[in-house]
Design a protein around this motif. Sequence first.
Motif, PDB file in Angstrom:
ATOM      1  N   LEU A 726      -9.611 -23.767 -21.711  1.00 21.70           N
ATOM      2  CA  LEU A 726     -11.011 -24.483 -21.762  1.00 21.70           C
ATOM      3  C   LEU A 726     -12.225 -24.423 -21.146  1.00 21.70           C
ATOM      4  CD1 LEU A 726      -8.785 -25.716 -18.470  1.00 21.70           C
ATOM      5  CD2 LEU A 726      -8.247 -27.355 -20.437  1.00 21.70           C
ATOM      6  N   PRO A 727     -12.904 -24.454 -21.205  1.00 19.61           N
ATOM      7  CA  PRO A 727     -14.125 -24.519 -21.416  1.00 19.61           C
ATOM      8  C   PRO A 727     -14.341 -23.408 -20.293  1.00 19.61           C
ATOM      9  CG  PRO A 727     -14.284 -27.310 -21.068  1.00 19.61           C
ATOM     10  CD  PRO A 727     -12.861 -27.044 -20.993  1.00 19.61           C
ATOM     11  N   ASP A 728     -15.543 -22.951 -20.358  1.00 22.36           N
ATOM     12  CA  ASP A 728     -15.501 -21.402 -19.887  1.00 22.36           C
ATOM     13  C   ASP A 728     -17.553 -21.783 -18.336  1.00 22.36           C
ATOM     14  OD1 ASP A 728     -18.365 -19.672 -20.737  1.00 22.36           O
ATOM     15  OD2 ASP A 728     -17.596 -21.112 -22.269  1.00 22.36           O
ATOM     16  N   GLY A 729     -16.371 -22.148 -17.296  1.00 22.12           N
ATOM     17  CA  GLY A 729     -17.783 -22.072 -16.176  1.00 22.12           C
ATOM     18  C   GLY A 729     -17.609 -23.663 -16.281  1.00 22.12           C
ATOM     19  N   VAL A 730     -19.569 -24.013 -16.341  1.00 21.92           N
ATOM     20  CA  VAL A 730     -19.777 -25.383 -16.219  1.00 21.92           C
ATOM     21  C   VAL A 730     -20.857 -25.454 -17.734  1.00 21.92           C
ATOM     22  CG1 VAL A 730     -20.308 -25.799 -14.264  1.00 21.92           C
ATOM     23  CG2 VAL A 730     -21.793 -24.902 -15.454  1.00 21.92           C
ATOM     24  N   SER A 731     -20.383 -24.665 -18.684  1.00 23.06           N
ATOM     25  CA  SER A 731     -20.804 -24.697 -20.566  1.00 23.06           C
ATOM     26  C   SER A 731     -19.685 -25.833 -21.072  1.00 23.06           C
ATOM     27  CB  SER A 731     -20.607 -23.341 -20.579  1.00 23.06           C
ATOM     28  OG  SER A 731     -20.984 -22.609 -20.082  1.00 23.06           O
ATOM     29  N   PRO A 732     -20.329 -26.466 -21.513  1.00 27.11           N
ATOM     30  CA  PRO A 732     -19.652 -26.978 -22.926  1.00 27.11           C
ATOM     31  C   PRO A 732     -19.150 -26.993 -22.841  1.00 27.11           C
ATOM     32  CG  PRO A 732     -21.991 -27.141 -23.082  1.00 27.11           C
ATOM     33  CD  PRO A 732     -22.172 -25.894 -22.262  1.00 27.11           C
ATOM     34  N   SER A 733     -18.131 -27.497 -24.025  1.00 28.09           N
ATOM     35  CA  SER A 733     -16.846 -26.907 -24.446  1.00 28.09           C
ATOM     36  C   SER A 733     -17.836 -26.527 -26.040  1.00 28.09           C
ATOM     37  CB  SER A 733     -15.888 -28.773 -24.811  1.00 28.09           C
ATOM     38  OG  SER A 733     -15.754 -29.471 -23.661  1.00 28.09           O
ATOM     39  N   GLN A 837     -10.729 -13.333 -26.842  1.00 29.91           N
ATOM     40  CA  GLN A 837     -12.300 -12.535 -28.169  1.00 29.91           C
ATOM     41  C   GLN A 837     -12.462 -14.375 -28.770  1.00 29.91           C
ATOM     42  OE1 GLN A 837      -9.976  -9.695 -30.418  1.00 29.91           O
ATOM     43  NE2 GLN A 837     -11.286  -7.639 -28.687  1.00 29.91           N
ATOM     44  N   ASP A 838     -11.181 -14.700 -29.123  1.00 31.06           N
ATOM     45  CA  ASP A 838     -11.036 -16.024 -30.140  1.00 31.06           C
ATOM     46  C   ASP A 838     -12.188 -16.798 -29.575  1.00 31.06           C
ATOM     47  OD1 ASP A 838      -9.945 -14.822 -32.259  1.00 31.06           O
ATOM     48  OD2 ASP A 838      -8.131 -15.758 -31.666  1.00 31.06           O
ATOM     49  N   ASP A 839     -12.261 -17.076 -28.122  1.00 33.80           N
ATOM     50  CA  ASP A 839     -13.583 -17.748 -27.251  1.00 33.80           C
ATOM     51  C   ASP A 839     -14.251 -17.385 -27.486  1.00 33.80           C
ATOM     52  OD1 ASP A 839     -13.033 -20.196 -25.680  1.00 33.80           O
ATOM     53  OD2 ASP A 839     -13.581 -18.377 -23.758  1.00 33.80           O
ATOM     54  N   ILE A 840     -15.035 -16.798 -27.251  1.00 32.81           N
ATOM     55  CA  ILE A 840     -16.027 -16.007 -27.471  1.00 32.81           C
ATOM     56  C   ILE A 840     -17.021 -16.189 -28.872  1.00 32.81           C
ATOM     57  CG2 ILE A 840     -17.628 -13.903 -27.019  1.00 32.81           C
ATOM     58  CD1 ILE A 840     -15.784 -12.798 -25.060  1.00 32.81           C
ATOM     59  N   ILE A 841     -15.848 -15.920 -30.103  1.00 33.45           N
ATOM     60  CA  ILE A 841     -16.495 -16.307 -31.364  1.00 33.45           C
ATOM     61  C   ILE A 841     -16.737 -17.405 -31.219  1.00 33.45           C
ATOM     62  CG2 ILE A 841     -16.060 -16.150 -33.400  1.00 33.45           C
ATOM     63  CD1 ILE A 841     -13.867 -13.566 -33.275  1.00 33.45           C
ATOM     64  N   LEU A 842     -15.673 -17.849 -30.587  1.00 33.04           N
ATOM     65  CA  LEU A 842     -15.910 -20.049 -31.134  1.00 33.04           C
ATOM     66  C   LEU A 842     -16.515 -20.348 -30.443  1.00 33.04           C
ATOM     67  CD1 LEU A 842     -12.099 -20.835 -31.469  1.00 33.04           C
ATOM     68  CD2 LEU A 842     -14.376 -20.821 -33.572  1.00 33.04           C
ATOM     69  N   ARG A 843     -17.282 -19.520 -29.760  1.00 35.44           N
ATOM     70  CA  ARG A 843     -18.808 -20.297 -29.010  1.00 35.44           C
ATOM     71  C   ARG A 843     -19.677 -21.139 -29.446  1.00 35.44           C
ATOM     72  NH1 ARG A 843     -18.486 -16.418 -23.565  1.00 35.44           N
ATOM     73  NH2 ARG A 843     -16.315 -16.936 -22.918  1.00 35.44           N
ATOM     74  N   THR A 844     -20.863 -21.837 -29.321  1.00 36.33           N
ATOM     75  CA  THR A 844     -21.518 -22.557 -29.847  1.00 36.33           C
ATOM     76  C   THR A 844     -22.655 -21.739 -30.039  1.00 36.33           C
ATOM     77  OG1 THR A 844     -21.218 -25.396 -29.582  1.00 36.33           O
ATOM     78  CG2 THR A 844     -23.592 -24.051 -29.906  1.00 36.33           C
ATOM     79  N   GLU A 845     -23.055 -20.923 -31.108  1.00 35.07           N
ATOM     80  CA  GLU A 845     -23.929 -19.878 -31.787  1.00 35.07           C
ATOM     81  C   GLU A 845     -25.321 -20.218 -31.547  1.00 35.07           C
ATOM     82  OE1 GLU A 845     -24.102 -16.883 -35.228  1.00 35.07           O
ATOM     83  OE2 GLU A 845     -23.128 -16.414 -33.880  1.00 35.07           O
ATOM     84  N   HIS A 846     -26.611 -20.537 -31.044  1.00 34.11           N
ATOM     85  CA  HIS A 846     -27.530 -21.207 -31.049  1.00 34.11           C
ATOM     86  C   HIS A 846     -28.827 -20.383 -31.184  1.00 34.11           C
ATOM     87  CE1 HIS A 846     -26.637 -24.474 -28.084  1.00 34.11           C
ATOM     88  NE2 HIS A 846     -26.354 -23.905 -27.163  1.00 34.11           N
ATOM     89  N   VAL A 847     -29.705 -21.391 -31.809  1.00 35.35           N
ATOM     90  CA  VAL A 847     -31.465 -20.816 -32.165  1.00 35.35           C
ATOM     91  C   VAL A 847     -32.524 -22.022 -31.962  1.00 35.35           C
ATOM     92  CG1 VAL A 847     -30.762 -19.668 -34.382  1.00 35.35           C
ATOM     93  CG2 VAL A 847     -30.883 -22.368 -34.637  1.00 35.35           C
ATOM     94  N   PHE A 848     -33.053 -21.183 -31.977  1.00 42.34           N
ATOM     95  CA  PHE A 848     -34.411 -22.014 -30.843  1.00 42.34           C
ATOM     96  C   PHE A 848     -35.367 -22.912 -32.149  1.00 42.34           C
ATOM     97  CE2 PHE A 848     -34.792 -18.956 -27.597  1.00 42.34           C
ATOM     98  CZ  PHE A 848     -34.397 -19.925 -26.837  1.00 42.34           C
TER      99      PHE A 848
END
Length: 848
Positions: A726-733, A837-848
Amino acid sequence: MSLISQGFGEPTARVNALREQILDSTPCIETDRARLVTASYQETEALPTVIRRAKALEKILAELPVTIRDGELIVGSLTVTPHSAQIYPEFSNIWIKDEFERLNLRKGDRFTISEQAKQELNEVFPYWQGKTTNELATSYMLPDTRECIAENVFTVGNYYFNGVGHVAVDYAKVLNKGYKGIIQDVLAAMAAADKTSPDYLKQESFYKAVIISCNAAVNFAHRYAAKARALANSATPERKQELLKIAQVCETVPENGAGNFYEACQSFWFAHAIIQLESNGHSISPARFDQYMFPFLEKDKTLSDEQAQELLDCLWVKFNDVNKVRDEGSTKGFGGYPMFQNLIVGGQTRGGQDATNRLSFMAMAATAHVRLHEPSLSVRMWSKTPDDLLLKSCEISRMGMGIPAYYNDEVIIASLINRGLTLEDAREYGIIGCVEPQKPGKTEGWHDAAFYNMSKVLEIALNNGRSGNKQLGPKTGELDSFHSIDDIIEAYRKQNEFFVYHLAMADNSVDLAHAERAPLPFLSSMVDDCISRGKTVQEGGAHYNFTGPQGVGVANVGDSLMAIKRLVFDEGKLSLAHLKEALDANFGVPVGSVDAAPAAAGGVKKDAAYDLVLEAVKKVLGENGALALSSLNITPRESATASNGNGGLTAVRQMLINNAPKFGNDIDEVDMLARVGAEIYCREVEKYSNPRGGIFHAGLYPVSANVALGETVGATADGRLAGQPLPDGVSPSRGMDTKGPTAAANSVAKLDHFLASNGTLFNQKFHPAALKGDEGLHHLAALLRGYFDQKGMHVQFNVVDRATLLAAQQEPEKYRDLVVRVAGYSAQFVSLDKGVQDDIILRTEHVF
C-alpha cells in the motif's frame, strides 16, 4: 574526501571505534532478564501486582551483568553483547519458542540464539502460561474482534505481544532533582494522601513500588561505579582516568541532580535505559533533548566545545546499542531493528519564543558524526525558525540517511489544543516514535495502538461486506448495485463504522490487560500526575491520556475512488461488472507475480529494457541526463502471463492506471477524494474513549506495515495488483506522483492534518544530484517552507539513487552503513526485509 559534510567537522577516533562496534555486531538473544523476572515473580506471588513489578525491576537491576564497553564515556547497557536483545516473557512468549529455529533465517531483523539460551528460555516460559498480558487481552476480546484481526482488517500486534512504550518522560525532573528528590516527592504525596479513602490502599502500594524502583535505579548506577573502579586497576593511564571519572559520575547521578553536562548525559542515559528494562515497549523518546539538556551545557565551564561534542557523540552511539526482538510477522511492519527513539530540536518555548540553541546544532553534528539510524532526529519548524537551523537540517538530509524528519508547529500545536492540551503544553510538544506528537512528561499517548487497513475496508465495501468468501462486515450492497460514487463512499463509511468499533474494542482489551498485569511504577515516577494521583500511567495516572491507531492506504483509497468515479460514472468507459471481473481476477496476473507495470509516468519501473535504456542515456548524457528519463511517459511491458488470453483485463488495468488522475499531482478532484477517505476514518476513531479516561484520535502513518498490510489486500481499482504494498503514510502511491515534488507536496497538504492529530507521515525521495551545492539546499528549504505554509504536518526525505540501493541488495556486505528512511524511522538498508527494500527502491525519485 571526507564522508562528513563540511559544516559538521569530524568525529573523534573514539566515536568512530564505538560506531564500528555497532556495525560489526551480530544481534543475539540474551536471557538474563527473562530468568531474573521469572525468579522474582516466583518469589512475590502473594504481593500486589505493582509491588511485584517493582521487585522484579529491583532484582533485574541488582543482578543483570554490568558491562562497560571499550572506550565508552557514557555507560549502562541492557545486554552484554552490543546491539542485542533481552526477552520479556511476561508480555508474550509462545511465539518466541515457535521461532527459535527461524530467528537467524528471517528475511530481515535476524537474531542468533544459542542452544543454552533456548534451554534457559524453555525453563522459564512454562511459568508464564496463562499469566501474560497477551493472553489476558485475548480473553477480553469479542469473537468478532478477533476475527477482524485474523482477516487483517487491522492489527494490534504492537502492544498485544509487547510492552507499550511510546512515551517521553520528564527527563528534566531526573536531571534536576535525581531519584532521591523523586522519592521525597513520593513521601510527601503519601503523607498528604487521604488515608480514609478506599483508594488509599492501592495508592500506598503504588508509592511503595515507586520508592523500590527509584532505589533500584540508584543501586544500578552504583554497580557501574564499582565496575569502572575495578577496570581502572588494570587500564592504561589515560583510560584509567576516564574510568575513574565514570565512577565519580555514576556515584553522583542519577541519585542526585546533575551538576554539569557530563552528569546530565549520564543521568539521562540511566533513566532512558532502565525504562527499556522495565518494559520492552519501544519508542521511548528523548523528545525535546535540546531544551532540558541545554542549561547543563550552558553553565558547564569544565568542558571544551570539543569534549562536549564527543560526549554527545558517545551518547548517540549508545542509542544504537538498544535493540528488541519482535515476532516475525511484526518485523514486516517494523523492519530494520528500529527502536524509534525520537529526539527533536528547535520549535518554540512554552512562552511562544523560538527555542533554537547551541545544543540544537550540536545534536545535528552528532547525527552527522555517528551516521547510524538512532536516535530518530527531528526538527520543529515555524515562521521564526532561523534559516541557519533550517539549512543545517537540509544539509543533514542531503547526507542521505533519511534524517531528520520535519514537523510543522502551526498544525501540531493547534491540533493538540483541539484535543484538550493547554496552549503552553501544546507549544512544548515532542515527537514520539515515528511521527506522533505529545506533551512530554505528562502524556500516556498509546500511539501506534493499531494499524488500520483502509484499503482492505474499501475492498470489503466493494464486496458487500465480504472478505474473500467470508461475510465479515455489514451488507452494504454489491458493487454493481451502486449508482454513483457517493453510494460507494457511503458503503465505505458504514464499513468503517463497523471495523473501527472493533478496532477500539481490541485496543481497549489490550489496554485493560496492561493495567492489570503490567503496571510500570518506575516509568510512572517520571510522568505527571501519577505521583499526585497515586496511579501508574497504565491505570490513568498521566495528565493527558490518548489512544492513537493509524490508518494505512490513504492514496490507494483516493485513487481507487477517483478511477471508479471517472471511468465508470463520469465517462462510462468501464462498467462496474467489468471492473469487478478484473479485480476478482487480479487483472489476469497470478497473485504473487513480479509487477511489471506498477506505475504511470514518473515511477521507477521493474523492466530490464528500461534499465538498458537508462544505462545508455547515462553513457551519452551523463547522470543528469539519465535523471530526465524519469519524467518520460514509458509504459513497461506486462508480463507474458498477463498477456496471454487476458488482454481485456490487462486493458482495464492500464485504463485504471493511466486514464484517471492520481493523488500526488496537485489535482483537486482526486486529492479531495483522498481527503474524504481519510476523514471518514479519522472521524470514526474520534467517537471512542479508552479505559484510562482519555480519547481516541487517529493517525495516518504505516511504520513499514504498508508492505505487510498490502499482502492481504486484493487488486484495487487504482490498478494496483493483489498483494502489492500500500502507499506509505500520506504519500502518493509509488510512481504515481509524476508532476514533481512540489505538486506532490501540494496534494498531501490538502489532507486535513489537523484532524489526524496522532500524526501524519509524508515521504519524499530525491536523487542526490537534485540537492547539490547551495542551490540544492535552498531548493529543499523552500519546498519545506512552502509545504508547511499550506498546513502540511510532517515530511522527510530519502536522498539516495536507485543504483546504490540495488547494489546494496546485491552486495550487502559493502553497504552495511547505508542508512535510509523507511517510514517514520530510518534503518540500515541491508537489515530490512527485501519487500521493504523494494518498496523504498520503487518510490518516485524526484529532481527539482
